[in-house]
Scaffold this motif. Structure first.
Motif, mmCIF file in Angstrom:
data_model
loop_
_atom_site.group_PDB
_atom_site.id
_atom_site.type_symbol
_atom_site.label_atom_id
_atom_site.label_comp_id
_atom_site.label_asym_id
_atom_site.label_seq_id
_atom_site.Cartn_x
_atom_site.Cartn_y
_atom_site.Cartn_z
ATOM 1 N N ALA A 39 0.843 -1.192 0.000
ATOM 2 C CA ALA A 39 0.000 0.000 0.000
ATOM 3 C C ALA A 39 0.879 1.243 0.000
ATOM 4 C CB ALA A 39 -0.907 0.011 1.224
ATOM 5 N N THR A 40 0.456 2.260 -0.735
ATOM 6 C CA THR A 40 1.151 3.540 -0.705
ATOM 7 C C THR A 40 0.302 4.570 0.023
ATOM 8 O OG1 THR A 40 0.270 4.440 -2.782
ATOM 9 C CG2 THR A 40 2.225 3.034 -2.939
ATOM 10 N N ALA A 41 0.973 5.478 0.692
ATOM 11 C CA ALA A 41 0.326 6.615 1.357
ATOM 12 C C ALA A 41 1.406 7.672 1.571
ATOM 13 C CB ALA A 41 -0.321 6.198 2.672
ATOM 14 N N SER A 42 1.030 8.797 2.164
ATOM 15 C CA SER A 42 1.943 9.945 2.215
ATOM 16 C C SER A 42 2.551 10.208 3.582
ATOM 17 C CB SER A 42 1.213 11.204 1.749
ATOM 18 O OG SER A 42 0.095 11.461 2.597
ATOM 19 N N THR A 43 2.090 9.493 4.620
ATOM 20 C CA THR A 43 2.639 9.750 5.961
ATOM 21 C C THR A 43 2.998 8.444 6.658
ATOM 22 O OG1 THR A 43 0.528 9.640 7.176
ATOM 23 C CG2 THR A 43 1.117 11.768 6.171
ATOM 24 N N THR A 44 3.962 8.529 7.538
ATOM 25 C CA THR A 44 4.378 7.364 8.326
ATOM 26 C C THR A 44 3.230 6.854 9.175
ATOM 27 O OG1 THR A 44 6.641 8.180 8.389
ATOM 28 C CG2 THR A 44 6.030 6.553 10.055
ATOM 29 N N GLU A 45 2.434 7.764 9.724
ATOM 30 C CA GLU A 45 1.303 7.375 10.573
ATOM 31 C C GLU A 45 0.324 6.495 9.805
ATOM 32 O OE1 GLU A 45 -2.358 9.441 13.110
ATOM 33 O OE2 GLU A 45 -1.277 10.588 11.577
ATOM 34 N N ASN A 98 -5.418 -8.330 8.587
ATOM 35 C CA ASN A 98 -5.509 -8.413 7.121
ATOM 36 C C ASN A 98 -5.145 -7.095 6.446
ATOM 37 O OD1 ASN A 98 -5.955 -11.046 6.461
ATOM 38 N ND2 ASN A 98 -8.174 -10.884 6.280
ATOM 39 N N GLY A 99 -4.212 -6.375 7.064
ATOM 40 C CA GLY A 99 -3.749 -5.120 6.495
ATOM 41 C C GLY A 99 -2.652 -5.351 5.466
ATOM 42 N N ALA A 100 -1.999 -4.259 5.081
ATOM 43 C CA ALA A 100 -0.937 -4.341 4.082
ATOM 44 C C ALA A 100 0.243 -5.155 4.609
ATOM 45 C CB ALA A 100 -0.478 -2.938 3.703
ATOM 46 N N THR A 101 0.823 -5.967 3.731
ATOM 47 C CA THR A 101 2.036 -6.698 4.136
ATOM 48 C C THR A 101 3.268 -5.808 3.991
ATOM 49 O OG1 THR A 101 2.350 -7.563 1.887
ATOM 50 C CG2 THR A 101 1.037 -8.904 3.415
ATOM 51 N N HIS A 102 3.195 -4.829 3.088
ATOM 52 C CA HIS A 102 4.295 -3.896 2.858
ATOM 53 C C HIS A 102 3.705 -2.513 2.583
ATOM 54 C CE1 HIS A 102 5.828 -7.881 1.779
ATOM 55 N NE2 HIS A 102 7.034 -7.435 2.108
ATOM 56 N N THR A 103 4.451 -1.470 2.914
ATOM 57 C CA THR A 103 3.985 -0.109 2.657
ATOM 58 C C THR A 103 5.111 0.737 2.070
ATOM 59 O OG1 THR A 103 4.481 0.503 4.943
ATOM 60 C CG2 THR A 103 2.198 -0.090 4.438
ATOM 61 N N VAL A 104 4.722 1.762 1.315
ATOM 62 C CA VAL A 104 5.682 2.661 0.677
ATOM 63 C C VAL A 104 5.171 4.094 0.795
ATOM 64 C CG1 VAL A 104 6.870 3.285 -1.464
ATOM 65 C CG2 VAL A 104 6.316 0.879 -1.015
ATOM 66 N N ASN A 105 6.030 4.988 1.229
ATOM 67 C CA ASN A 105 5.709 6.414 1.214
ATOM 68 C C ASN A 105 6.027 6.935 -0.183
ATOM 69 O OD1 ASN A 105 5.767 9.271 1.400
ATOM 70 N ND2 ASN A 105 6.126 9.146 3.610
ATOM 71 N N TYR A 106 4.989 7.205 -0.967
ATOM 72 C CA TYR A 106 5.207 7.557 -2.371
ATOM 73 C C TYR A 106 5.886 8.915 -2.537
ATOM 74 C CZ TYR A 106 1.067 10.598 -2.119
ATOM 75 O OH TYR A 106 0.173 11.580 -1.785
ATOM 76 N N LYS A 107 5.891 9.713 -1.454
ATOM 77 C CA LYS A 107 6.542 11.029 -1.545
ATOM 78 C C LYS A 107 8.053 10.935 -1.383
ATOM 79 C CE LYS A 107 2.756 14.112 -0.296
ATOM 80 N NZ LYS A 107 2.320 15.224 0.576
ATOM 81 N N THR A 108 8.498 9.920 -0.657
ATOM 82 C CA THR A 108 9.938 9.824 -0.352
ATOM 83 C C THR A 108 10.585 8.563 -0.892
ATOM 84 O OG1 THR A 108 9.471 8.772 1.787
ATOM 85 C CG2 THR A 108 9.624 11.181 1.762
ATOM 86 N N GLU A 109 9.792 7.602 -1.401
ATOM 87 C CA GLU A 109 10.331 6.334 -1.875
ATOM 88 C C GLU A 109 9.827 6.033 -3.287
ATOM 89 O OE1 GLU A 109 10.622 3.313 1.712
ATOM 90 O OE2 GLU A 109 8.678 4.331 1.760
#
Length: 330
Positions: free
Chosen positions: A175-181, A191-202
């Protein structure tokens, strides 16, 4: 004089949030195949924000009043209605009109409200979860072992898509989102995301390549459009499928390389729900019932849960719209 009801109306028909007010309008009368529902709760969606500004067309025959999802009690039946009775507790989907005391709804677009869901929880489901189901299952054809990338992961549709993908057996859901929170929360829920990415910094394309050992993802759910296009195509595996639900960063992608789409055999599908035919929506909701049986509230223990950001009385509709416009909602 026609019977009246209260509804959230828009001064001058469109405009800023401050143009929203509660006023009197004609109470709807159910036509053939419709039921009249007295609304207990309704959901806010990003399309309401765009419609208020004049940027989202209302489907033919739909009410110009905002709101597409709601919960409530059946109070009147139109001619030839066979699925519902007066007093039934329901929730459902409409082309418009949910920001009101009463709404007309075609009988096939209603679902029975389960006893384990509150009125608010039920009202939060139709637009987000049916949209996610359509994008991921009907179009994305997600299956066990697939790798999935969900943009706007902390949005209502994003949260629904992540959980549905996990329930269908996806090997990874990034899942991508814009904040660490937001990213931390998306990994923390059942059943949440297995991996996450901050699309603004990664670089999410590089990250999913690492996650999938270079293969790429099988399904992408995108709301962003132009700014994410090139990396989405890069992220997709051979025979990958992408469903585009919105184009929040813009519609036009300059210098598109069609060769990548060709040699990867990619399938790219645009998706809308509100403008689809009544028959299509009725059939989609009928198939969604298999998923609905697995949905509970946040503390309900089910494999798929609905999470409520905040509950407002409708007298505070302007404040609720400001919260959404400022992207403060999860």
């Amino acid at each position: 004089m026609n019977p009246q009801m209260r509804a959230v109306l828009i001064k001058d028909g469109k405009g800023p949030i401050e143009n929203l007010y509660i006023g009197e309008t004609d109470k709807p009368v159910p036509a053939k195949g419709q039921v009249l529902v007295k609304i207990v709760a309704f959901g806010l969606n990003r399309m309401d924000h765009y419609q208020r500004q004049g940027g989202y067309p209302v489907p033919p025959g739909a009410s110009s009043i905002l709101g597409v999802e709601f919960s409530g009690r059946v109070t009147e039946l139109g001619e030839a209605v066979t699925k519902w009775a007066v007093g039934d507790e329901v929730f459902g989907l409409v082309g418009g009109g949910a920001y009101a005391e009463f709404v007309n709804c075609d009988e096939g677009l209603l679902l029975k409200k389960p006893g384990h869901l509150s009125w608010v929880e039920a009202a939060s489901i139709p637009e987000n979860y049916i949209t996610a189901y359509q994008a991921l299952v009907k179009y994305g054809e997600v299956k066990k072992g697939d790798h999935v990338l969900v943009h706007a992961g902390a949005s209502g549709v994003g949260i629904a898509a992540i959980q549905i993908a996990r329930e269908y057996g996806a090997a990874t859901v990034t899942a991508t989102a814009s904040t660490t929170e937001k990213l931390d929360w998306l990994r923390s829920i059942p059943n949440g995301a297995t991996h996450t990415v901050n699309y603004k910094t990664e670089d999410f394309a590089a990250e999913v390549k690492k996650t999938t050992n270079g293969k790429g993802v099988d399904v992408v759910i995108d709301f962003v459009g132009q700014s994410h296009w090139a990396k989405n195509v890069e992220s997709l595996a051979i025979d990958g499928r992408m469903t585009i639900l919105a184009t929040m960063s813009g519609n036009e992608v300059p210098n598109v390389n069609l060769g990548t789409i060709l040699y990867k055999r990619l399938r790219i599908q645009g998706s809308t729900l509100r403008s689809r035919s009544l028959q299509y929506q009725t059939e989609l909701i009928a198939s969604f019932r298999d998923i609905m049986d697995k949905v509970t509230g946040a503390n309900g223990g089910g494999p798929i849960r609905t999470y409520i950001h905040k509950v407002y009385p409708w007298t505070e509709i302007q404040r609720a719209h400001h919260e959404m416009a400022d992207n403060k909602n999860r």
